[in-house]
Design an enzyme around this catalytic site. Sequence first.
Site, mmCIF file in Angstrom:
data_model
loop_
_atom_site.group_PDB
_atom_site.id
_atom_site.type_symbol
_atom_site.label_atom_id
_atom_site.label_comp_id
_atom_site.label_asym_id
_atom_site.label_seq_id
_atom_site.Cartn_x
_atom_site.Cartn_y
_atom_site.Cartn_z
ATOM 1 N N HIS A 1 28.280 86.049 106.804
ATOM 2 C CA HIS A 1 27.518 85.777 108.027
ATOM 3 C C HIS A 1 28.478 85.505 109.179
ATOM 4 C CE1 HIS A 1 28.159 81.450 107.797
ATOM 5 N NE2 HIS A 1 27.691 81.432 106.566
ATOM 6 N N HIS B 1 31.631 83.264 108.710
ATOM 7 C CA HIS B 1 32.721 83.930 107.990
ATOM 8 C C HIS B 1 33.419 84.920 108.919
ATOM 9 C CE1 HIS B 1 29.675 83.487 104.525
ATOM 10 N NE2 HIS B 1 30.623 82.599 104.273
ATOM 11 N N CYS C 1 25.488 71.637 96.275
ATOM 12 C CA CYS C 1 26.874 71.515 96.764
ATOM 13 C C CYS C 1 27.880 71.526 95.626
ATOM 14 C CB CYS C 1 27.068 70.219 97.529
ATOM 15 S SG CYS C 1 26.013 70.041 98.955
ATOM 16 N N LYS D 1 22.671 74.861 113.415
ATOM 17 C CA LYS D 1 23.843 75.304 112.670
ATOM 18 C C LYS D 1 23.510 76.554 111.846
ATOM 19 C CE LYS D 1 26.575 73.952 108.721
ATOM 20 N NZ LYS D 1 26.628 73.071 107.557
HETATM 21 ZN ZN ZN Z 1 23.913 69.440 98.680
#
Ligand code: ZN
Length: 637
Positions: free
Chosen positions: A18, A21, A129, A295
Amino acid sequence: MATFYLTTPIYYVNDRPHLGHAYTTIVADAMTRYRRLAGDEVRMLTGTDEHGEKIAQAAAKAGMTPQAMADQNSAAFRETWRALGIQYDDYIRTTEDRHKTVVRAMLQKLWDTGEIYLGTYGGHYCFGCERFYTEKEIVDGKCPDHLRPLEWIEEQNYFFKMSKYQAWLVDYIEHHPDFIRPERYRNEVLGFLRDPLQDLSISRPKTRVEWGIELPFDDKYVTYVWFDALLNYVSALGGPGDERFEKFWPHVQHVTGKDILKPHAIYWPCMLKAAELPLYQHLNVHGYWTLGGHKISKSIGNLVEALALKEKYSNDAFRYFVLREMSFGLDADFSEEGLVGRLNADLANDLGNLVSRATTLIVNCAGGTVPPPHESAAVFAALRGVPSLAQVFEKTRTDVARAMDAFAFHRALAAIWEFVGAVNRYVDSTQPWALAKEPERRAQLDTVLYSLAESLRLLGVALAPFLPDSALKIRQALGQTGDPKLSDATWGGLKAGTPVQKLSGLFPRIDDKKTAPAAAATTKPVGEDPPRITVADFGTIELRVAEVLAAEPVPKSKKLLKLTVDLGTEQRTVVAGIAEHYAPADLDGKKVVIVANLEPAKLMGVESNGMVLAGSADGTLAVLTVDRDLPPGAKVR
Ligand SMILES: [Zn+2]
């Protein structure tokens, strides 16, 4: 000849490329092209990060093996870089044997030297994550990134003794002010390091995660994905002892986004220190691209169809926009209107018109070859009251070099555009079309045409790292062959008699009526004359020159920009209602005039200490600047 090794982060293959990057990679490409132009021996590395639970999960969902998914998405990144004309020297994948060998050797070394131990870890874990969160980082019991509840996990794991390097790292960062740059990220890292640094869990039990590099000293575990990924910068050079490593590693610099600051600024230096390897020279950290204030993130979605805009408006226009619009280190907003605005103003009007005008004049008035300059260009310029282009270019060259040393791409481009502006004014002032009508002024005409041709040749070199396709076209129109070199970019290098071809339509103008919002502001008629004031009244207003150190959008505001300004003795935050007229990067480094003794005021939650002076009429707004160099803090009256 200097040596230069630059890396992008390796991109995680659970998703497609995207804009974020693309920006990181374009920045690295522009920098390595610049260093190569300057004559350095350069190596640029990019690649993909392919291990970890998220890949295994995404692959299972798609009904593929993790390796097949990694192959597919790694290829998508490579294809994107090909389409964007990125010139990398090496592309590493963490599933390659050359990488795994170095990771296992490093783990074994750290195990043998007692840097790794087996312990128990319990914590709040985010599966998105793939990391544990500390109490402090958790927001309402949720992952701050995914906004999903965390799970409590307890397991036996191997730990890297990172905590023992905390004091050393703080000391190192304090004694190497540009180790992490820009400065705001250095301060952020020093902020993290005020809290006790925990040891880093560097393994995952295979019962939970299988897709990774097996620990060399315990086959029931695989390596934690960050400990694996960071080592790509070393493994791509063959690891310690390899000729490439010995040559390039001492000169390594990393480029990264601020979302992965911590692993690069904390884990990585500690890992290198423990392995007795030299640290990197600089970590260059950039901000986020936002899209309408949000973001752009691979995890949350909201990807921009940036590459479609590249197809629509050309690769060079896309590169120019992202390099010019973002002050490296700060956030910037991406929009098609913004891109079209830059394309029309900077590329079509300023640069494209200049190239077209100058080459047309040389073809029409000098038969398509560069005439000899008959009198000193500098003397001629002085007679006409315009600055010597040779001198302006010298300044541009120095400014670009300084900006590139500091990873300030927006400043480098602003410096080149100062030269473009000077050449445009030179054409207007010298009026070669009028000189062409007076045969007795042939010598003057030749001098002007030579100066224009030489200016274009220099632009063909200076623009090469930023607008590679257009710079090549400019050089070709000026009869230049071979690879450009910065050492050739000195005034007077162009030979008389060189053939010149017309070059028009370098950047066709885009009809922006559909994309750009109409300027709404109109000047209000003044109803009454304001009352007269005395000199003493005026004296109560403290006006000062202020240098803009940083400009950034105020979240959720279309009109406001938050400026950090230097007043010589202090720095201040000033909020200005100029966002519809100035991109943040345009203000960076400008010396403006502010009312310094204004009562503080809160605007959209940001405290403003002062007011920027600006004039406006008919929808145009212009910030007041000083037309000679004055130091920040200088009094204005
Ligand atoms: Zn997370």
